[in-house]
Design a protein around this motif. Sequence first.
Motif, PDB file in Angstrom:
ATOM      1  N   PRO A 110      -4.590   0.244 -12.360  1.00 30.85           N
ATOM      2  CA  PRO A 110      -5.534   0.568 -13.430  1.00 30.85           C
ATOM      3  C   PRO A 110      -6.856   1.071 -12.852  1.00 30.85           C
ATOM      4  CG  PRO A 110      -4.734  -1.710 -13.615  1.00 30.85           C
ATOM      5  CD  PRO A 110      -4.319  -1.201 -12.273  1.00 30.85           C
ATOM      6  N   CYS A 111      -7.441   2.079 -13.486  1.00 29.83           N
ATOM      7  CA  CYS A 111      -8.774   2.577 -13.119  1.00 29.83           C
ATOM      8  C   CYS A 111      -9.758   1.402 -13.166  1.00 29.83           C
ATOM      9  CB  CYS A 111      -9.192   3.662 -14.114  1.00 29.83           C
ATOM     10  SG  CYS A 111     -10.932   4.103 -14.042  1.00 29.83           S
ATOM     11  N   THR A 112     -10.616   1.287 -12.155  1.00 30.41           N
ATOM     12  CA  THR A 112     -11.520   0.135 -12.093  1.00 30.41           C
ATOM     13  C   THR A 112     -12.548   0.162 -13.225  1.00 30.41           C
ATOM     14  OG1 THR A 112     -12.864   1.386 -10.533  1.00 30.41           O
ATOM     15  CG2 THR A 112     -11.342  -0.208  -9.592  1.00 30.41           C
ATOM     16  N   GLN A 113     -12.777   1.334 -13.820  1.00 29.63           N
ATOM     17  CA  GLN A 113     -13.752   1.401 -14.908  1.00 29.63           C
ATOM     18  C   GLN A 113     -13.106   1.271 -16.282  1.00 29.63           C
ATOM     19  OE1 GLN A 113     -17.696   3.732 -15.308  1.00 29.63           O
ATOM     20  NE2 GLN A 113     -16.110   5.178 -15.899  1.00 29.63           N
ATOM     21  N   CYS A 114     -12.070   2.083 -16.552  1.00 29.28           N
ATOM     22  CA  CYS A 114     -11.571   2.148 -17.939  1.00 29.28           C
ATOM     23  C   CYS A 114     -10.182   1.538 -18.131  1.00 29.28           C
ATOM     24  CB  CYS A 114     -11.576   3.591 -18.427  1.00 29.28           C
ATOM     25  SG  CYS A 114     -10.248   4.609 -17.754  1.00 29.28           S
ATOM     26  N   GLY A 115      -9.437   1.307 -17.042  1.00 31.58           N
ATOM     27  CA  GLY A 115      -8.096   0.732 -17.194  1.00 31.58           C
ATOM     28  C   GLY A 115      -6.998   1.767 -17.346  1.00 31.58           C
ATOM     29  N   ASN A 116      -7.363   3.057 -17.328  1.00 31.01           N
ATOM     30  CA  ASN A 116      -6.363   4.131 -17.376  1.00 31.01           C
ATOM     31  C   ASN A 116      -5.526   4.103 -16.084  1.00 31.01           C
ATOM     32  OD1 ASN A 116      -5.023   6.472 -18.101  1.00 31.01           O
ATOM     33  ND2 ASN A 116      -6.709   7.844 -17.562  1.00 31.01           N
ATOM     34  N   LEU A 117      -4.373   4.748 -16.082  1.00 30.63           N
ATOM     35  CA  LEU A 117      -3.564   4.822 -14.872  1.00 30.63           C
ATOM     36  C   LEU A 117      -4.260   5.696 -13.838  1.00 30.63           C
ATOM     37  CD1 LEU A 117      -0.068   5.362 -16.492  1.00 30.63           C
ATOM     38  CD2 LEU A 117      -0.922   3.287 -15.381  1.00 30.63           C
ATOM     39  N   LEU A 127     -11.198   5.347  -9.280  1.00 28.59           N
ATOM     40  CA  LEU A 127     -11.502   5.830 -10.624  1.00 28.59           C
ATOM     41  C   LEU A 127     -10.433   6.808 -11.069  1.00 28.59           C
ATOM     42  CD1 LEU A 127     -15.351   6.601 -10.645  1.00 28.59           C
ATOM     43  CD2 LEU A 127     -14.180   4.689 -11.745  1.00 28.59           C
ATOM     44  N   CYS A 128     -10.061   6.778 -12.360  1.00 31.48           N
ATOM     45  CA  CYS A 128      -9.068   7.735 -12.865  1.00 31.48           C
ATOM     46  C   CYS A 128      -9.694   9.134 -12.915  1.00 31.48           C
ATOM     47  CB  CYS A 128      -8.565   7.307 -14.236  1.00 31.48           C
ATOM     48  SG  CYS A 128      -9.758   7.566 -15.564  1.00 31.48           S
ATOM     49  N   LEU A 129      -8.865  10.145 -13.151  1.00 32.35           N
ATOM     50  CA  LEU A 129      -9.345  11.530 -13.152  1.00 32.35           C
ATOM     51  C   LEU A 129     -10.405  11.760 -14.234  1.00 32.35           C
ATOM     52  CD1 LEU A 129      -5.961  13.410 -12.582  1.00 32.35           C
ATOM     53  CD2 LEU A 129      -7.861  13.144 -10.963  1.00 32.35           C
ATOM     54  N   ILE A 130     -10.302  11.035 -15.341  1.00 32.51           N
ATOM     55  CA  ILE A 130     -11.258  11.226 -16.440  1.00 32.51           C
ATOM     56  C   ILE A 130     -12.612  10.601 -16.082  1.00 32.51           C
ATOM     57  CG2 ILE A 130     -11.744  10.664 -18.857  1.00 32.51           C
ATOM     58  CD1 ILE A 130      -8.665  10.857 -19.308  1.00 32.51           C
ATOM     59  N   CYS A 131     -12.588   9.350 -15.589  1.00 27.83           N
ATOM     60  CA  CYS A 131     -13.854   8.693 -15.214  1.00 27.83           C
ATOM     61  C   CYS A 131     -14.542   9.422 -14.058  1.00 27.83           C
ATOM     62  CB  CYS A 131     -13.602   7.243 -14.824  1.00 27.83           C
ATOM     63  SG  CYS A 131     -13.229   6.173 -16.219  1.00 27.83           S
ATOM     64  N   ALA A 132     -13.748  10.031 -13.177  1.00 27.13           N
ATOM     65  CA  ALA A 132     -14.309  10.690 -12.002  1.00 27.13           C
ATOM     66  C   ALA A 132     -14.831  12.094 -12.324  1.00 27.13           C
ATOM     67  CB  ALA A 132     -13.250  10.774 -10.901  1.00 27.13           C
TER      68      ALA A 132
END
Length: 203
Positions: free
Chosen positions: A60-67, A72-77
């Motif tokens: 899980p992404c450390t910020q949002c929980g996305n895969l 960080l996931c591609l969206i948070c990054a």
Amino acid sequence: MPLPLGYPQPLEELIRSLRRLPGIGARTAERLALALLEWPEADLQALGQSLSTLRARLHPCTQCGNLADTPLCLICANPQRQTELICVVETAAQIPVIERCGSFRGLYHVLGGRLAPLDHRGPEQLRLAELHQRLAAGNVREVILATSSDVEGEATAAYLAMDLQRPGLIISRIASGVPVGADIGFADPATIAIALRARRNLG
Ligand SMILES: [Zn+2]
């Protein structure tokens, strides 16, 4: 259910596995298995490798929980995303559904489920502490609740609307253009886009 034809064990195992996938019936599973049998050896090995390492390579992404396969996931990054907007979803699988509509440029937060009192799933089992942390950290202006429009999804949204309240924060709910009882994962991009645009303010 018994398979219609007597396939050798290795093929039968593959067909049984494929049939467990959503939307794959007995005939399709047979066709897919036989098609795989025709693949070049290297491609089959690569597929096997992808399957056997899938879980280990994702977290899980450390910020949002996305895969993600990075912290960080591609969206948070992505520096182009609007960090003042957070869309709350039940599972990571709902994110690509909303992304496909193309009109949401904010960030997400994955709850990891929803409230289901009958199944003993309460707020403590959702990733709420992480969401509170994100809200406390800074510049979030609006939280959009995009849980499903069935009973549990609505109950979760109602709980969150109370729980997340803080001065200056807008909490909104996507419009139920999604048919009642339908999981957001089955909605088409146009419906999601309308539901997002017509979101209503909860306070
Ligand atoms: Zn993320």
